[in-house]
Design a protein around this motif. Structure first.
Motif, PDB file in Angstrom:
ATOM      1  N   ILE A  77       3.325   1.954 -19.975  1.00 38.62           N
ATOM      2  CA  ILE A  77       4.090   3.195 -20.176  1.00 38.62           C
ATOM      3  C   ILE A  77       3.753   3.863 -21.503  1.00 38.62           C
ATOM      4  O   ILE A  77       4.423   4.830 -21.882  1.00 38.62           O
ATOM      5  N   SER A  78       2.730   3.361 -22.184  1.00 40.74           N
ATOM      6  CA  SER A  78       2.346   3.988 -23.451  1.00 40.74           C
ATOM      7  C   SER A  78       1.780   5.384 -23.178  1.00 40.74           C
ATOM      8  O   SER A  78       0.800   5.548 -22.456  1.00 40.74           O
ATOM      9  N   GLY A  79       2.434   6.392 -23.703  1.00 44.72           N
ATOM     10  CA  GLY A  79       1.987   7.767 -23.540  1.00 44.72           C
ATOM     11  C   GLY A  79       2.534   8.469 -22.315  1.00 44.72           C
ATOM     12  O   GLY A  79       2.248   9.647 -22.107  1.00 44.72           O
ATOM     13  N   ILE A  80       3.312   7.765 -21.480  1.00 42.75           N
ATOM     14  CA  ILE A  80       3.883   8.412 -20.297  1.00 42.75           C
ATOM     15  C   ILE A  80       5.366   8.078 -20.197  1.00 42.75           C
ATOM     16  O   ILE A  80       5.853   7.166 -20.874  1.00 42.75           O
ATOM     17  N   HIS A  81       6.070   8.794 -19.332  1.00 38.91           N
ATOM     18  CA  HIS A  81       7.480   8.504 -19.107  1.00 38.91           C
ATOM     19  C   HIS A  81       7.601   7.145 -18.401  1.00 38.91           C
ATOM     20  O   HIS A  81       6.840   6.848 -17.473  1.00 38.91           O
ATOM     21  N   PRO A  82       8.554   6.288 -18.842  1.00 40.81           N
ATOM     22  CA  PRO A  82       8.685   4.948 -18.234  1.00 40.81           C
ATOM     23  C   PRO A  82       8.806   4.960 -16.717  1.00 40.81           C
ATOM     24  O   PRO A  82       8.275   4.077 -16.039  1.00 40.81           O
ATOM     25  N   MET A  83       9.499   5.958 -16.180  1.00 44.13           N
ATOM     26  CA  MET A  83       9.709   5.976 -14.735  1.00 44.13           C
ATOM     27  C   MET A  83       8.421   6.225 -13.961  1.00 44.13           C
ATOM     28  O   MET A  83       8.273   5.761 -12.829  1.00 44.13           O
ATOM     29  N   TRP A  84       7.463   6.963 -14.558  1.00 39.89           N
ATOM     30  CA  TRP A  84       6.194   7.161 -13.880  1.00 39.89           C
ATOM     31  C   TRP A  84       5.387   5.867 -13.873  1.00 39.89           C
ATOM     32  O   TRP A  84       4.589   5.613 -12.962  1.00 39.89           O
ATOM     33  N   GLY A  85       5.590   5.040 -14.884  1.00 41.61           N
ATOM     34  CA  GLY A  85       4.965   3.720 -14.874  1.00 41.61           C
ATOM     35  C   GLY A  85       5.506   2.870 -13.741  1.00 41.61           C
ATOM     36  O   GLY A  85       4.761   2.166 -13.048  1.00 41.61           O
ATOM     37  N   LEU A  86       6.831   2.951 -13.518  1.00 41.03           N
ATOM     38  CA  LEU A  86       7.458   2.194 -12.438  1.00 41.03           C
ATOM     39  C   LEU A  86       7.043   2.730 -11.072  1.00 41.03           C
ATOM     40  O   LEU A  86       6.698   1.961 -10.168  1.00 41.03           O
ATOM     41  N   ILE A  87       7.054   4.058 -10.920  1.00 41.83           N
ATOM     42  CA  ILE A  87       6.667   4.675  -9.647  1.00 41.83           C
ATOM     43  C   ILE A  87       5.212   4.342  -9.309  1.00 41.83           C
ATOM     44  O   ILE A  87       4.873   4.002  -8.168  1.00 41.83           O
ATOM     45  N   GLY A  88       4.344   4.446 -10.305  1.00 41.84           N
ATOM     46  CA  GLY A  88       2.939   4.110 -10.088  1.00 41.84           C
ATOM     47  C   GLY A  88       2.752   2.653  -9.693  1.00 41.84           C
ATOM     48  O   GLY A  88       1.936   2.325  -8.820  1.00 41.84           O
ATOM     49  N   ARG A  89       3.547   1.786 -10.296  1.00 49.14           N
ATOM     50  CA  ARG A  89       3.449   0.355  -9.988  1.00 49.14           C
ATOM     51  C   ARG A  89       3.764   0.086  -8.533  1.00 49.14           C
ATOM     52  O   ARG A  89       3.007  -0.617  -7.840  1.00 49.14           O
ATOM     53  N   TYR A  90       4.842   0.645  -8.015  1.00 52.15           N
ATOM     54  CA  TYR A  90       5.225   0.374  -6.629  1.00 52.15           C
ATOM     55  C   TYR A  90       4.331   1.107  -5.634  1.00 52.15           C
ATOM     56  O   TYR A  90       4.070   0.609  -4.532  1.00 52.15           O
ATOM     57  N   THR A  91       3.832   2.275  -6.011  1.00 59.54           N
ATOM     58  CA  THR A  91       2.937   3.013  -5.121  1.00 59.54           C
ATOM     59  C   THR A  91       1.652   2.234  -4.888  1.00 59.54           C
ATOM     60  O   THR A  91       1.238   1.996  -3.747  1.00 59.54           O
ATOM     61  N   PHE A  92       1.012   1.812  -5.974  1.00 62.22           N
ATOM     62  CA  PHE A  92      -0.258   1.090  -5.853  1.00 62.22           C
ATOM     63  C   PHE A  92      -0.054  -0.313  -5.276  1.00 62.22           C
ATOM     64  O   PHE A  92      -0.929  -0.828  -4.570  1.00 62.22           O
ATOM     65  N   SER A  93       1.090  -0.930  -5.578  1.00 64.82           N
ATOM     66  CA  SER A  93       1.366  -2.263  -5.027  1.00 64.82           C
ATOM     67  C   SER A  93       1.492  -2.203  -3.515  1.00 64.82           C
ATOM     68  O   SER A  93       0.959  -3.063  -2.799  1.00 64.82           O
ATOM     69  N   LEU A  94       2.184  -1.185  -3.021  1.00 64.19           N
ATOM     70  CA  LEU A  94       2.348  -1.048  -1.575  1.00 64.19           C
ATOM     71  C   LEU A  94       1.015  -0.748  -0.905  1.00 64.19           C
ATOM     72  O   LEU A  94       0.710  -1.287   0.168  1.00 64.19           O
ATOM     73  N   LEU A  95       0.201   0.098  -1.541  1.00 64.11           N
ATOM     74  CA  LEU A  95      -1.127   0.407  -0.983  1.00 64.11           C
ATOM     75  C   LEU A  95      -2.015  -0.825  -0.950  1.00 64.11           C
ATOM     76  O   LEU A  95      -2.940  -0.912  -0.137  1.00 64.11           O
ATOM     77  N   LEU A  96      -1.751  -1.780  -1.812  1.00 63.04           N
ATOM     78  CA  LEU A  96      -2.519  -3.025  -1.835  1.00 63.04           C
ATOM     79  C   LEU A  96      -1.984  -4.030  -0.815  1.00 63.04           C
ATOM     80  O   LEU A  96      -2.755  -4.731  -0.150  1.00 63.04           O
ATOM     81  N   MET A  97      -0.666  -4.099  -0.679  1.00 62.22           N
ATOM     82  CA  MET A  97      -0.055  -5.107   0.185  1.00 62.22           C
ATOM     83  C   MET A  97      -0.240  -4.804   1.673  1.00 62.22           C
ATOM     84  O   MET A  97      -0.455  -5.728   2.474  1.00 62.22           O
ATOM     85  N   LEU A  98      -0.144  -3.542   2.065  1.00 66.40           N
ATOM     86  CA  LEU A  98      -0.236  -3.204   3.483  1.00 66.40           C
ATOM     87  C   LEU A  98      -1.584  -3.617   4.103  1.00 66.40           C
ATOM     88  O   LEU A  98      -1.605  -4.235   5.181  1.00 66.40           O
ATOM     89  N   PRO A  99      -2.717  -3.303   3.459  1.00 64.45           N
ATOM     90  CA  PRO A  99      -3.994  -3.775   4.027  1.00 64.45           C
ATOM     91  C   PRO A  99      -4.108  -5.298   4.029  1.00 64.45           C
ATOM     92  O   PRO A  99      -4.706  -5.874   4.941  1.00 64.45           O
ATOM     93  N   LEU A 100      -3.525  -5.947   3.003  1.00 64.30           N
ATOM     94  CA  LEU A 100      -3.574  -7.411   2.944  1.00 64.30           C
ATOM     95  C   LEU A 100      -2.850  -8.030   4.137  1.00 64.30           C
ATOM     96  O   LEU A 100      -3.308  -9.027   4.704  1.00 64.30           O
ATOM     97  N   LEU A 101      -1.719  -7.450   4.511  1.00 64.11           N
ATOM     98  CA  LEU A 101      -0.993  -7.934   5.682  1.00 64.11           C
ATOM     99  C   LEU A 101      -1.866  -7.872   6.930  1.00 64.11           C
ATOM    100  O   LEU A 101      -1.884  -8.797   7.745  1.00 64.11           O
ATOM    101  N   LYS A 102      -2.607  -6.762   7.058  1.00 63.87           N
ATOM    102  CA  LYS A 102      -3.472  -6.565   8.223  1.00 63.87           C
ATOM    103  C   LYS A 102      -4.654  -7.521   8.197  1.00 63.87           C
ATOM    104  O   LYS A 102      -4.988  -8.162   9.214  1.00 63.87           O
ATOM    105  N   ILE A 103      -5.294  -7.622   7.033  1.00 67.46           N
ATOM    106  CA  ILE A 103      -6.486  -8.475   6.908  1.00 67.46           C
ATOM    107  C   ILE A 103      -6.141  -9.945   7.160  1.00 67.46           C
ATOM    108  O   ILE A 103      -6.869 -10.662   7.854  1.00 67.46           O
ATOM    109  N   LEU A 104      -5.028 -10.410   6.595  1.00 63.60           N
ATOM    110  CA  LEU A 104      -4.626 -11.809   6.730  1.00 63.60           C
ATOM    111  C   LEU A 104      -3.836 -12.066   8.007  1.00 63.60           C
ATOM    112  O   LEU A 104      -3.427 -13.202   8.256  1.00 63.60           O
ATOM    113  N   GLN A 105      -3.625 -11.003   8.800  1.00 64.50           N
ATOM    114  CA  GLN A 105      -2.923 -11.110  10.081  1.00 64.50           C
ATOM    115  C   GLN A 105      -1.544 -11.760   9.932  1.00 64.50           C
ATOM    116  O   GLN A 105      -1.153 -12.640  10.702  1.00 64.50           O
TER     117      GLN A 105
END
Length: 304
Positions: A33-61
């Motif tokens: 969150i250095s240089g940005i609003h803390p909430m954008w750090g949190l929003i970015g964290r969950y956005t990218f985490s979800l984009l990572l987890m969904l394909p993993l669910l599919k790949i690992l069946q």
């Protein structure tokens, strides 16, 4: 369930990984969150985490239950993420990473008090009450030693709310006890947290980051996405099927020591001698409080 087939060595490995990741997470949050609003750090964290987890669910069946009990468990798990993490990100603007980790060291105490006084699921012994008093005295010493270096009462208040959300989530998920694989539980909880984080967007849109973040901020975000939100959540929800809530919260006993070292070495955080003495006192109190569980946790894999 698959959780019942987990070997003692896997449980111990997940536990150690969780300790190490959560020790580094406060510093990663401060960096992200250095240089940005803390909430954008949190929003970015969950956005990218979800984009990572969904394909993993599919790949690992991996299966992803969507029955009412599973959905309830996902909501319960999100209380640790969007609930606890929301206030931790706000507190990161006021407190150093080592102090954030130290405050999370009180999670096992809070879990024990809830189990003793409210849920009546455990009875605290005299040495546990003594350990709690020692730890609280140590925290006061830390605050006295850090009043001019990374300490702020507002940040402490936000961390207390974060702690309550974290402990509440542990007991809630444990009480639901849904037959959901750890990866599905982690993905579902992150998905709920992402949806809830979208409600924050209208209030912080004017603070949307327009410049490219520094390498330090990007590395902090990458760590919170991959390690803190994906790997740690997989370990966390897997352990919830194996261990008691207070034992899960016990991961926070060792994290302040590691976090303090990381903050000093990587983030040049100043920690006064008084604060160090206070941290040692806190950790000794926590060790006294959870001495029996620590011994059981170490011995159990060897005797299994």
């Amino acid at each position: 369930m698959a959780a019942a087939q987990t070997s003692p060595s896997q449980v111990m490995g997940s536990y150690i990984a969780l300790v190490l990741i959560w020790a580094a997470t406060p510093l990663a949050v401060v960096w992200s969150i250095s240089g940005i609003h803390p909430m954008w750090g949190l929003i970015g964290r969950y956005t990218f985490s979800l984009l990572l987890m969904l394909p993993l669910l599919k790949i690992l069946q991996q299966s992803f239950p969507v029955n009412p009990l599973a959905l309830k468990s996902y909501v319960a798990g999100s209380m640790n993420l969007i609930g606890g993490q929301f206030f931790m990100y706000l507190a990161a603007s006021y407190l150093s990473s080592s102090l954030i980790a130290l405050m999370y060291g009180f999670a096992p105490l809070l879990a024990g008090v809830v189990g003793h006084s409210i849920l009546k699921t455990q009875k605290l012994k005299w040495f546990q009450w003594l350990g709690m008093v020692i730890a609280l005295c140590g925290l006061v010493v830390v605050f006295l030693g850090q009043q001019n270096s990374g300490f702020h009462l507002i940040g402490v208040g936000m961390m207390m709310i974060s702690l309550v959300s974290y402990v509440f989530s542990i007991f809630w998920v444990k009480s639901i006890n849904a037959p959901v694989p750890a990866m599905a539980q982690a993905t579902g909880s992150i998905a709920v947290s992402f949806l809830l984080s979208m409600l924050i967007v209208p209030f912080v849109w004017q603070h949307f980051p327009t410049a490219i973040s520094s390498a330090k901020a990007l590395s902090g975000l990458a760590f919170t996405v991959v390690a803190s939100s994906v790997v740690a959540m997989l370990c966390y929800f897997s352990l919830l099927h194996q261990l008691a809530p207070s034992t899960i919260a016990l991961t926070n006993v060792i994290t302040p020591i590691v976090a303090m070292c990381l903050g000093a070495l990587l983030n040049h955080e100043h920690i006064s001698f008084t604060a160090v003495c206070g941290m040692v006192t806190v950790i000794n109190g926590l060790l006294l409080y959870f001495g029996q569980e620590l011994i059981a946790l170490i011995i159990k894999p060897k005797t299994a």
